[in-house]
Design an enzyme around this catalytic site. Structure first.
Site, PDB file in Angstrom:
ATOM      1  N   HIS A 587     -20.109  27.817  -1.919  1.00 50.09           N
ATOM      2  CA  HIS A 587     -18.835  27.734  -2.626  1.00 50.09           C
ATOM      3  C   HIS A 587     -18.672  26.353  -3.251  1.00 50.09           C
ATOM      4  O   HIS A 587     -18.903  25.339  -2.605  1.00 50.09           O
ATOM      5  CB  HIS A 587     -17.664  27.986  -1.665  1.00 50.09           C
ATOM      6  N   LYS A 614     -25.018  34.822  -2.472  1.00 53.42           N
ATOM      7  CA  LYS A 614     -23.643  34.755  -2.967  1.00 53.42           C
ATOM      8  C   LYS A 614     -23.337  33.338  -3.446  1.00 53.42           C
ATOM      9  O   LYS A 614     -23.510  32.367  -2.706  1.00 53.42           O
ATOM     10  CB  LYS A 614     -22.633  35.144  -1.876  1.00 53.42           C
TER      11      LYS A 614
END
Length: 882
Positions: A587, A614
């Site tokens: 992230h 991800k």
């Protein structure tokens, strides 16, 4: 008039949100949500509280409510939850009056006694609603009139009658009582057949209607959500002169026609409303609602054939088919004219599908010519399809219909043993496969393997992508999470992300087993630490042990952060079941790196042994998203690529086009696990997420701000209705030229352009329409040809000679000034010289004596959502203008 989104109200009917909760604290949260949703008042259902201390709790509720309050303490004998002493119950309502309630609701049976007891001291601003409920039926008009008189005789300030609809025609009797009432009245008909009573009360003069915060969480059967009242049915715009349209069918609640029509009505400033009509007897319905105010209807299953006999005139094609799907009431004489457009719409969609999937040229003839076309269903929709296919040269095999349109008959039993031809068409026109049972089919799925299967008129879900929708589940307790997981399945999610870091208390071994056992969907477990944007602030070994235990307990996915991924994956390599996949995530809450840096990041994540990659970044500009698309579409491994924030919204929608493994959709707007997440409802219903695929064309509305725009509702519903492979999205753009330069692929096929980019857009276009060039503003068009459609030059305008004052010198202001000048109007602030006329400043305007009938047009962003009450001039001055 305004180029913003100021709310127009054509009625005085209030929207009341029922507040039901176990505790006062939960009620306060719900009241705040009601205000932000647009409610006018809240009904506090005291009978829903698990614990209730009247004096203390009533003071808190009245004092803390952001909206006027209506207190109801409904006993079981009138359909409520209170099962105690009636004297105590009425004492509580008297206490509510004393503490400042705006309204209290008391039942007819006890109304005289209650009103007599408060007569000498009740404040004038507190109104008593006396209510009567009938859970069996709706009485006759005469009986309803007597009931109103009985309620009035008690001394009620407001009359409330709630009945039950056995047939949709029952509602007409409530409308009749409401429209002729000489006292404030609330007339509601419960149940799905009574839905129109809750919408059209705004037309017939009802005092208020009820709208729930969530679908299915209602205080009486048939309540719509406040969101549907305001956004789907445009409740505030309904008035006495509003024309009523609707779709008649059984079932009918699944139809999206109201979305399309009501948005179109609003965009065209047409005073109409389009509603769901659950009709049992089409002839009885049309006979009852015979006023010219009920102007037209779409006709669905199972009424298409019966509707033919109800029409005064029938179009020749509809007569040949023997079915009608559209009825229009002529205003001149009230007669009904029936048409059939099913055959054209469905056959055109099938032809387009064949051309797209089989590379069939559309230059000569129909791709249906000569093909075997099997129709399942012998109703109106089946007849229309058989008729249309026959006209295109197809060979018809339709049970019961073959003799009508010409062709061979076959039974379902024969079809099960029938060897299909390559490229044959199998069209299901029955109700099998419609919501809620969208996975059902009228035949076994295997026979259609070499055929082109078409859910012609039903509700079968078409999926053009494998991208999953994951609902983040956050809650204080495991029980709360279990409730939300059920909601996620109902909403249409494919899996749930269980955010363990949101739990206030967590016993890993017991709670993980409970969560997995109670989940109706595959589970993804995330235990996000504070250092990666989560809520967990404990020691790392405990956190990672919990994720290992999740795998052991049967999790389908776990999410671990890149920083700890290698160690974690090494520790489970020998024990992890093949059915459990590890997502390794990174992230970035500051920016979106370059394509090269993103590529290196993907390689690092892959090297940990991740099953799924991800990457979540942050959009500083909408063009940042293009880099994530580039990485996603070229990835050789399963990848989740999302860009956080409003500018990154398209990453969460178009991941279905570019091959993303999953996207996240929330259960409620604003309740998110990361910035910018849309709701599941918006993904599925607004953006038609399941219909997006690699070949989908992208359109959108460009602006800043842009989230308030309803254009995606209109365009996406229109795209779906004509089976056009496109999606229309919100595009929050800071630099228009940079946006066009970045999204230069022909897949990005066209845009609407709004504040503040209309003028800049002119310089971004390769060609510009002559009118737009005069205005120096482009409002819409394709990628290279800009045009403006704000002006018109129709002869005989009521604007001719009027003083027309435009506030705002941007693109919208220029377009309005140009159009008004063409109509013969005079003067426009700041831009008067450009279009011809006199200029005037805002300072001058405040001291300016307006002419009768002059027009003041606000084309600035002042007054747009969320600050819809702001104006560029004083409201006192506004009142002098039309």
């Amino acid at each position: 008039m305004e180029d913003g989104t100021r709310e127009i109200r054509n009625n005085t009917t209030l929207i009341c949100v029922p507040i039901m909760a176990d505790s006062v604290d939960d009620m306060l949260v719900a009241m705040a949500r009601a205000k932000s949703s647009g409610a006018d008042l809240v009904e506090i259902r005291l009978d829903s509280l698990n614990r209730f201390t009247p004096r203390e709790d009533l003071k808190t509720l009245v004092k803390s409510s952001p909206l006027p309050t209506l207190f109801t303490y409904r006993p079981k004998w009138e359909g409520g939850q209170y099962d105690g002493d009636d004297h105590h119950r009425l004492d509580v309502l008297r206490l509510a009056v004393e503490f400042g309630a705006d309204y209290v609701d008391v039942e007819l049976q006890v109304a005289c006694r209650f009103i007599d007891s408060v007569r000498g001291w009740k404040p004038a601003n507190c109104r008593v609603i006396v209510s009567s409920r009938n859970y069996q039926n709706t009485p006759s008009v005469e009986e309803l009139g007597n009931l109103v008189a009985m309620i009035q005789a008690t001394g009620a300030d407001i009359v409330k009658i709630a009945t039950t609809a056995l047939d949709i025609t029952d509602v007409a009797r409530i409308f009749r009582i409401t429209v002729h009432s000489q006292v404030p009245i609330i007339g509601i008909v419960m149940g799905e057949r009574g839905l129109i009573s809750r919408i059209l009360c705004a037309k017939f003069g009802g005092y208020l209607t009820f709208g729930s915060l969530e679908s299915g969480v209602v205080s009486a059967p048939g309540q719509p959500t406040i969101k549907d009242l305001l956004n789907l049915y445009n409740f505030r715009q309904i008035g006495p002169d509003t024309k009523v349209y609707g779709v008649c069918g059984k079932p009918i609640g699944h139809s999206k026609s109201p979305l399309l029509y009501n948005e179109a009505f609003t965009s065209a400033s047409f005073n109409g409303v389009y509603v769901h009509l659950l009709v049992d007897d089409i002839a009885k319905f049309l006979q009852t609602y015979s006023s010219t105010d009920f102007e037209g209807f779409s006709v669905g299953i199972p009424h298409k054939e019966a509707a033919v006999k109800c029409c005064d005139e029938v179009d020749p094609v509809a007569k040949s088919i023997g079915a009608v799907n559209c009825i229009v009431r002529r205003q001149s004489d009230g007669k009904l004219f029936g048409l059939n457009t099913d055959y054209f719409g469905a056959i055109s969609a099938i032809e387009d599908g064949l051309r797209g999937s089989q590379d069939v040229s559309d230059k000569v003839g129909s791709p249906l010519a000569g093909k075997l076309f099997v129709v399942i269903g012998a109703g109106g929709a089946g007849k229309a399809l058989a008729y249309g296919a026959k006209g295109k040269g197809a060979r018809i095999r339709a049970k019961k219909l073959a003799g009508i349109v010409g062709g061979d008959a076959t039974s379902l039993a024969d079809l099960e043993n029938f060897h299909p031809e390559d490229g044959m068409i199998l069209a299901n026109t029955t109700s099998v496969g419609m919501q809620p049972k969208v996975d059902e089919t009228p035949i076994a799925k295997s026979p259609s393997s070499s055929a082109v299967a078409v859910e012609a008129m039903g509700g079968g879900v078409i999926r053009r992508n494998p991208t999953l929708i994951c609902a983040p589940i956050m809650g204080d307790s495991v029980d709360e999470m279990a409730v939300n997981m059920t909601k996620a399945k109902t909403a249409g999610a494919d899996l749930v992300e269980i955010r363990l870091d949101s739990l206030k208390s967590f016993t890993p071994r017991a709670d993980l087993k409970t969560l997995i056992n109670r989940s109706p969907l595959p589970t993804l477990f995330t235990y996000r630490p504070a250092w990666e944007g989560g809520q967990y602030d404990g020691d790392e070994p405990t956190r990672l042990d919990a994720l290992r235990l999740a795998i052991e307990s049967g999790a389908d996915y776990v999410d671990v952060e890149l920083q700890v991924a290698r160690e974690f994956i090494d520790s489970i390599r020998a024990s992890k079941p093949a059915s459990c996949r590890v997502i390794v995530s990174s992230h970035n809450y500051q920016s979106t790196p370059s394509v090269e840096e993103l590529g290196n990041l993907v390689a690092r994540i892959q090297s940990t042994g991740a099953d799924i990659v991800k990457i979540a970044t942050t959009a500083v500009d909408i063009t940042d998203v293009a880099r994530i698309f580039q990485i996603t579409v070229h990835s050789q491994v399963p990848i989740i690529g999302l860009v956080m924030g409003e500018r990154g919204l398209i990453s969460r929608i178009l991941c279905a086009k570019f091959g993303g493994y999953l996207t996240f959709g929330t259960l409620e707007s604003g309740v998110v696990s990361a910035p910018g997440q849309p709701t599941i409802k918006d993904l599925l219903d607004l953006y038609n997420f399941r219909l997006i695929g690699p070949d989908t064309k992208v359109y959108g509305i460009i602006g800043k701000p842009v989230g308030h725009s309803k254009s995606p509702i209109l365009y996406n519903e229109a795209f779906k209705s004509v089976d056009f492979n496109g999606v229309f999205v919100h595009l929050l753009v800071d630099d228009l030229a940079k946006f066009f330069h970045t999204y230069s692929s022909v897949d990005f096929a066209g845009f609407s352009c709004t504040i503040p980019h209309k003028e800049t857009a002119v310089n971004c276009c390769d060609e510009v329409d002559p009118v737009a060039k005069v205005l120096l503003t482009a409002s819409s068009g394709d990628r290279v040809m800009g045009s403006s459609q704000n002006g018109s030059n129709t002869v005989g305008s009521p604007l001719a000679g009027k003083l027309f004052v435009v506030i705002g010198a941007g693109g919208a202001g220029k377009a309005l000034a140009y159009g008004a000048k063409e109509k013969g109007a005079r003067r426009a602030k700041e831009i008067a010289v450009a279009v011809g006329g006199d200029a005037i400043s805002l300072a001058d305007l405040e001291n300016f004596l307006p002419e009768d009938g002059m027009v003041l047009a606000n084309t600035t962003s002042i007054g747009m959502q969320p600050k819809v009450d702001e104006t560029p001039i004083s409201k006192n001055l506004q009142s002098k203008y039309c």
